[in-house]
Structures are given as structure tokens and as C-alpha cells.
Design a protein around this motif. Structure first.
Motif, PDB file in Angstrom:
ATOM      1  N   ALA A 195     172.479  -9.549 117.365  1.00  0.00           N
ATOM      2  CA  ALA A 195     172.715  -8.107 117.275  1.00  0.00           C
ATOM      3  C   ALA A 195     174.180  -7.888 116.912  1.00  0.00           C
ATOM      4  O   ALA A 195     175.035  -8.732 117.194  1.00  0.00           O
ATOM      5  CB  ALA A 195     172.391  -7.411 118.596  1.00  0.00           C
ATOM      6  N   THR A 196     174.464  -6.758 116.290  1.00  0.00           N
ATOM      7  CA  THR A 196     175.845  -6.469 115.902  1.00  0.00           C
ATOM      8  C   THR A 196     176.107  -4.972 115.994  1.00  0.00           C
ATOM      9  O   THR A 196     175.176  -4.154 115.936  1.00  0.00           O
ATOM     10  CB  THR A 196     176.127  -6.963 114.464  1.00  0.00           C
ATOM     11  OG1 THR A 196     177.519  -6.829 114.181  1.00  0.00           O
ATOM     12  CG2 THR A 196     175.314  -6.184 113.452  1.00  0.00           C
ATOM     13  N   GLY A 197     177.381  -4.601 116.159  1.00  0.00           N
ATOM     14  CA  GLY A 197     177.747  -3.197 116.243  1.00  0.00           C
ATOM     15  C   GLY A 197     179.243  -3.027 116.044  1.00  0.00           C
ATOM     16  O   GLY A 197     179.991  -4.005 115.948  1.00  0.00           O
ATOM     17  N   PRO A 198     179.717  -1.777 115.997  1.00  0.00           N
ATOM     18  CA  PRO A 198     181.151  -1.534 115.834  1.00  0.00           C
ATOM     19  C   PRO A 198     181.911  -1.723 117.144  1.00  0.00           C
ATOM     20  O   PRO A 198     181.379  -1.471 118.226  1.00  0.00           O
ATOM     21  CB  PRO A 198     181.200  -0.078 115.373  1.00  0.00           C
ATOM     22  CG  PRO A 198     179.987   0.544 116.014  1.00  0.00           C
ATOM     23  CD  PRO A 198     178.938  -0.528 116.009  1.00  0.00           C
ATOM     24  N   ALA A 199     183.145  -2.167 117.055  1.00  0.00           N
ATOM     25  CA  ALA A 199     184.028  -2.281 118.219  1.00  0.00           C
ATOM     26  C   ALA A 199     185.455  -2.402 117.698  1.00  0.00           C
ATOM     27  O   ALA A 199     185.702  -2.989 116.651  1.00  0.00           O
ATOM     28  CB  ALA A 199     183.670  -3.496 119.072  1.00  0.00           C
ATOM     29  N   THR A 200     186.387  -1.852 118.453  1.00  0.00           N
ATOM     30  CA  THR A 200     187.783  -1.886 118.035  1.00  0.00           C
ATOM     31  C   THR A 200     188.437  -3.190 118.471  1.00  0.00           C
ATOM     32  O   THR A 200     188.380  -3.552 119.651  1.00  0.00           O
ATOM     33  CB  THR A 200     188.550  -0.699 118.621  1.00  0.00           C
ATOM     34  OG1 THR A 200     187.939   0.509 118.164  1.00  0.00           O
ATOM     35  CG2 THR A 200     190.008  -0.723 118.202  1.00  0.00           C
ATOM     36  N   PHE A 201     189.036  -3.885 117.531  1.00  0.00           N
ATOM     37  CA  PHE A 201     189.779  -5.116 117.790  1.00  0.00           C
ATOM     38  C   PHE A 201     191.251  -4.796 117.591  1.00  0.00           C
ATOM     39  O   PHE A 201     191.673  -4.407 116.497  1.00  0.00           O
ATOM     40  CB  PHE A 201     189.325  -6.199 116.802  1.00  0.00           C
ATOM     41  CG  PHE A 201     190.045  -7.525 116.920  1.00  0.00           C
ATOM     42  CD1 PHE A 201     189.441  -8.608 117.534  1.00  0.00           C
ATOM     43  CD2 PHE A 201     191.317  -7.709 116.390  1.00  0.00           C
ATOM     44  CE1 PHE A 201     190.081  -9.845 117.619  1.00  0.00           C
ATOM     45  CE2 PHE A 201     191.978  -8.923 116.474  1.00  0.00           C
ATOM     46  CZ  PHE A 201     191.357  -9.995 117.098  1.00  0.00           C
TER      47      PHE A 201
END
Length: 549
Positions: free
Chosen positions: A136-142
Motif C-alpha cells: 500500500a502507498t500514500g502521501p506523507a511529508t518527509f
């Protein structure tokens, strides 16, 4: 000066609440490491350059950026659990690199993992013999040089992961049934801290949902729009959120504790006498302590402050449970010489549904690096000093749905301008959905904290609302201020503080909210949903205080 007025009109109605009674289940801590002992005993590393260094407190750092690197710990027989850790990426070599949290580790080349990538995505993956599969994948702030909280849960064939309490990724896979935990990097240097492994539990409803109207009158100074049928309350970043569970900073992992569970897993006792109450709050180990009727707390040599030991839930029975004449102290004895969290710091405390009044000192005092405290749905008044004071390095606390009234110095975060050694980087608190009902000042007043989140509170007829000083950071949003001389101010006691504001309503107030500097968005630490500020004057009086959980 002319007054600032924003008109809001409509009829305020009754709020109908859906109540789900939940039996709390125990979530045992299987493993924790905050690296404050200066070593990484129990960890096995592969690749990279690993060491324990100081970054405010002890952290496990991987400083290489040229290859894969992994560190593993724990038991190969662990099956269903949640592992959380704080991760700070410090450098990357190339594009689309990552730092990761591992679960059910079989070897250095086979495990499940949650990867926070430098292209601002998060991936739930598995590695089998060195070959990866994205589940699964999604947006996230790095963000380099910023802490991110990663959580990875494995329960049966379900794998779930989240970053900073955000929306969870979920997948089903049965490749690995048991295994260790770990942390990893791919062409990324990173620090890891506050690794906690808790056994997975699934609290289940003990009663079907029931609907009951609240007949508490609204003291809204001006009519407000009718609330939506189900006004949202900020969700906990747990996966999934549970009714009646803590939220805000009380759920953020740190100091070897994953979240706030209070006395869950311990005996439940009902007390109605002073002697029984003082006995149980001081006992070691978890207890759920139900308070029935009125209990008078003595003053004596304690100045009316009575210490609560770790792993306690203190909760009132019905709407008539009262503590009078004394207050609750959460914290070890004061020592200015202690400047980092000690091993015996009091932690994991829940105080709910109590009227506390008439104390000769504070009503609730949180001090000396105490952490993971949830103060919720109480009625607090007429204390000799503070109603809820949070100081001396305490951290990761939520104050929610309380009514403060007939009180002067309401709630202080950080007690002294000279206490930077204990306080800087700590004192992170969430205040939400509280009713500051003619409580005069300090609602709250803050020193040194990097972030205090103040949202969806109702301020009614106060001298001042919020104050920031000593470089503290206040994020103020979705509140409703009526007849507050100074809703939010940045003060000169020591260095100036910082304050940002978003979507607040001011009615009959003499000054605007002062804005200065930048403050981190609370959504980078935990998940929440702010209610529209226009419904706050009806929502909060109907829902805050005792007898409403």
C-alpha cells in the motif's frame, strides 16, 4: 480602543450524543528503548554506521548514506503487536530514499516494513529474500532534521502503518506470522528514538450504542448556527480510533511509552472514603479507580497535594463524584538538579469525570518529567493556585472537555523563566474543547514549550485567554472568544513567545490575537479534526464537564 466584533446568529439547539461503552483491554508493553542509558544493548545491526549519541536525549543514529542499514531487536516469537518509533532523517544520498520501521523480521532480507520516502510518500511493503513488494502507498511529508512518528501494526494477516498519526495504510498478507522488530535506512542517515512495542489488543463494546439528549443549557453569549447532527471530536491517532480514548499529545510515543492507557489491564476498584482513595492512588501497578460520592482530601503536611503513582485511571461514577479540599499531584519530588527524564518519572495517568474544588494549592499539578497524562471531562474550580499546572519537564499531555470556572490562575505550562534546563523541548500539551467559563487568566500561559495546541475551546468573559513567552510556540485554532479583553498575547516575560492563529472567532473582544513567528503544525504529530468555530458556543457547554462521558 474599539471592540472587535464578528456577528454570529442562529438558534442554539440541544446536542444529541451517541454513546458507546467500551471495555478497556490491556496492551502490554513487550519492549521499549529510549537509548538514554547510552547504549544499544539488545540490538543487532547490519550495514551502515550505528551509534548511540545525544540529540536532546539519547538516540540511536545511523550516519552512513551509501547503502542499506538495519538494526533489529526483540523476540522471533512475537506475533501480534504494534511497534512505534520516532525517526529523524538527517541526510539523503540520491532521490527517493527512505527511513523505515520493521515488523515480523525473519532476517536482514525478509520482513514487513513501513518506509517514509524522501519523495513525500509512505509505503507499506514486504521484503522476501531481498526482493520487495509494495502492499500500500500514500502521501506523507518527509522533512530532513525533523522528527516523524512511525507506527506499524501486525495483527493476524492485517498490516497497518501510519506516519504522525495520519491516515493509515492497510494491507492483508500472511507471508510472515511472527518475528522481531527493527529500524532501517536506504541511502539515508537518520536518528531513531522512543521505540515501543505493545501487544495488539482489540477492545470491544460492552453495550450497544444508545442515544440520549443533553439538556445542559447553552450559555452562548450570542446565538450560533445549529450544530451538525454529529459534531466531530478530534480522533485519536490510534488505528482505528476508539470511542472514549485519549487523543492529542497524550497519544504521541515518547520516553518508552506508546500512548496513554491509564490503569488498563489492572483491577477495577470503587472507592468512597478518603482512606481508600489515598491508598489506591499511591499503589504501584495499574488500577482503575472509580470515585463514588464526595471525598475530602486532607491538607496536613502535604499542603493538600496527594501523589498519584504511574498507570492509574481515576474516574468519577456518574455526575456526583467530587474531590474537595485537596488536589492531585502527578510527579516525583522536585529537584532542580534533574535535567533529563528519570527512570522513575510518573507516567500513564488518566483523570476523568471528577469535580475537583476547594484545594488549598493546585487542583491538578503535573511536574518533574511526568508524561502521557490525559485530563478529560472534569469540573475544576476554586483552587488556591492553579487549576491544572504543567511544569518541570512534563510532556505529552492532553487537557480536553473540562469546565474551568470560579478560578483565577487557571492553567500554567512552565512555572518559571529560569527553568529552561528542564523545560526546553518538552511541555507539549493539547488543549481542546474546554470551557473557560469566566476563568480569569492563564487559559493557558506558556513558557518554553515547542508546541502547545489550543483548539475548539470556548472562552467566556475572561481577562485574557492565551499567553506565550520564553520562545514557546502556540498554535491557536478554531476557538470562540466572547468578551475576552485579550484573547491571545505574546509576552515580554523573558524572551518573546511565538503564536500562530487559524480560524478563530472573536466577539466583543478588545484586542486581536497577537501573531508572531512560526509554529509547527500539530498535524505533523497527531491526527485530529477541528470543529467549525461557530458551533463552539453550543457544543462546548453541552459536552464539557462531568456526567457527559
Amino acid at each position: 480602543m474599539s471592540k472587535i466584533k464578528l456577528a454570529v446568529s442562529a438558534a442554539a439547539g440541544l446536542v444529541t450524543a451517541t454513546v458507546l461503552v467500551v471495555t478497556t483491554a490491556s496492551a502490554a508493553t513487550l519492549f521499549s528503548d529510549d537509548f538514554n542509558d547510552g547504549n544499544s544493548s539488545g540490538w543487532t545491526t547490519s550495514g551502515g554506521t550505528w551509534s548511540v549519541v545525544t540529540d536532546g536525549s539519547g538516540v540511536l543514529r545511523q550516519s552512513g548514506t551509501s547503502s542499506d542499514a538495519r538494526a533489529r531487536a526483540g523476540s522471533t516469537s512475537w506475533a501480534d503487536y504494534t511497534v512505534t518509533a520516532r525517526v529523524k532523517p538527517t541526510a539523503v544520498n540520491g532521490t527517493n530514499r527512505f527511513a523505515a520501521l520493521l515488523a515480523r523480521v525473519q532476517s536482514n532480507t525478509s520482513y514487513y516494513y513501513l518506509a517514509l520516502r524522501s519523495n513525500n510518500t509512505v509505503e507499506l511493503k514486504k521484503l522476501v529474500g531481498g526482493s520487495s513488494t509494495t502492499l500500500a502507498t500514500g502521501p506523507a511529508t518527509f522533512t530532513l532534521n525533523a522528527w516523524h512518528t512511525l507506527s506499524l501494526e501486525v495483527a493476524g494477516s492485517t498490516i497497518r502503518g501510519s506516519v504522525n498519526g495520519g491516515a493509515a495504510l492497510q494491507a492483508t498478507d500472511s507471508q510472515f506470522a511472527t518475528g522481531q522488530i527493527g529500524v532501517a535506512t536506504f541511502n539515508t542517515a537518520a536518528s531513531f528514538d522512543d521505540v515501543v512495542v505493545s501487544s495488539s489488543t482489540a477492545p470491544s463494546p460492552s453495550a450497544s450504542a444508545s442515544t440520549s439528549p443533553s439538556t445542559s443549557p447553552s450559555t452562548s453569549p450570542s446565538a450560533s448556527p445549529s450544530p451538525s447532527p454529529s459534531p466531530s471530536i478530534s480522533p485519536s491517532p490510534s488505528i482505528p480510533p476508539l470511542p472514549g480514548a485519549p487523543d492529542g499529545f497524550a497519544t504521541v510515543a515518547g520516553q518508552g511509552t506508546g500512548t496513554t492507557t491509564g490503569g488498563a489491564g489492572g483491577p477495577t476498584v470503587t472507592v468512597s472514603t478518603t482512606e481508600a482513595f489515598l491508598d489506591y492512588i499511591a499503589r504501584p501497578g495499574p488500577y482503575i479507580i472509580r470515585v463514588s460520592g464526595t471525598i475530602t482530601l486532607p491538607t496536613g503536611s502535604t499542603d493538600g497535594m496527594h501523589s498519584v503513582s504511574s498507570d492509574k485511571t481515576i474516574i468519577g461514577v456518574g455526575a456526583t463524584a467530587r474531590l474537595v479540599g485537596g488536589g492531585l499531584n502527578i510527579g516525583i519530588p522536585v529537584s532542580d538538579a534533574i535535567t533529563s527524564p528519570p527512570a522513575n518519572a510518573v507516567h500513564n495517568i488518566i483523570i476523568r469525570n471528577l469535580t475537583i474544588t476547594g484545594a488549598t494549592d493546585d487542583l491538578i499539578n503535573v511536574q518533574m518529567f511526568s508524561h502521557h497524562v490525559w485530563i478529560d471531562h472534569n469540573d475544576l474550580s476554586d483552587g488556591g493556585d492553579g487549576a491544572v499546572d504543567i511544569k518541570r519537564g512534563s510532556d505529552l499531555i492532553t487537557v480536553s472537555w473540562n469546565r474551568f470556572h470560579d478560578h483565577d490562575k487557571t492553567t500554567l505550562v512552565g512555572h518559571d523563566d529560569e527553568n529552561a534546563a528542564q523545560d526546553v523541548g518538552r511541555l507539549r500539551v493539547t488543549y481542546h474543547h474546554n470551557f473557560f467559563d469566566r476563568s480569569d487568566q492563564r487559559n493557558p500561559r506558556v513558557r518554553f514549550s515547542p508546541l502547545v495546541h489550543v483548539y475548539n475551546n470556548y472562552y467566556f468573559d475572561n481577562s485574557y485567554g492565551i499567553a506565550s513567552t520564553n520562545e514557546s510556540g502556540l498554535f491557536v485554532e478554531g476557538n470562540y472568544f466572547f468578551s475576552v479583553n485579550n484573547p491571545g498575547r505574546v509576552e515580554f516575560s523573558g524572551p518573546l513567545g511565538r503564536m500562530v492563529e487559524r480560524n478563530n472567532i472573536l466577539v466583543e473582544c478588545n484586542h486581536p490575537i497577537e501573531v508572531r513567528g512560526t509554529v509547527a503544525d500539530p498535524a505533523t504529530f497527531y491526527r485530529y479534526t477541528a470543529d467549525p468555530p461557530e458551533i463552539v458556543p453550543s457544543l462546548i457547554p453541552a459536552g464539557a464537564g462531568v456526567g457527559k462521558i
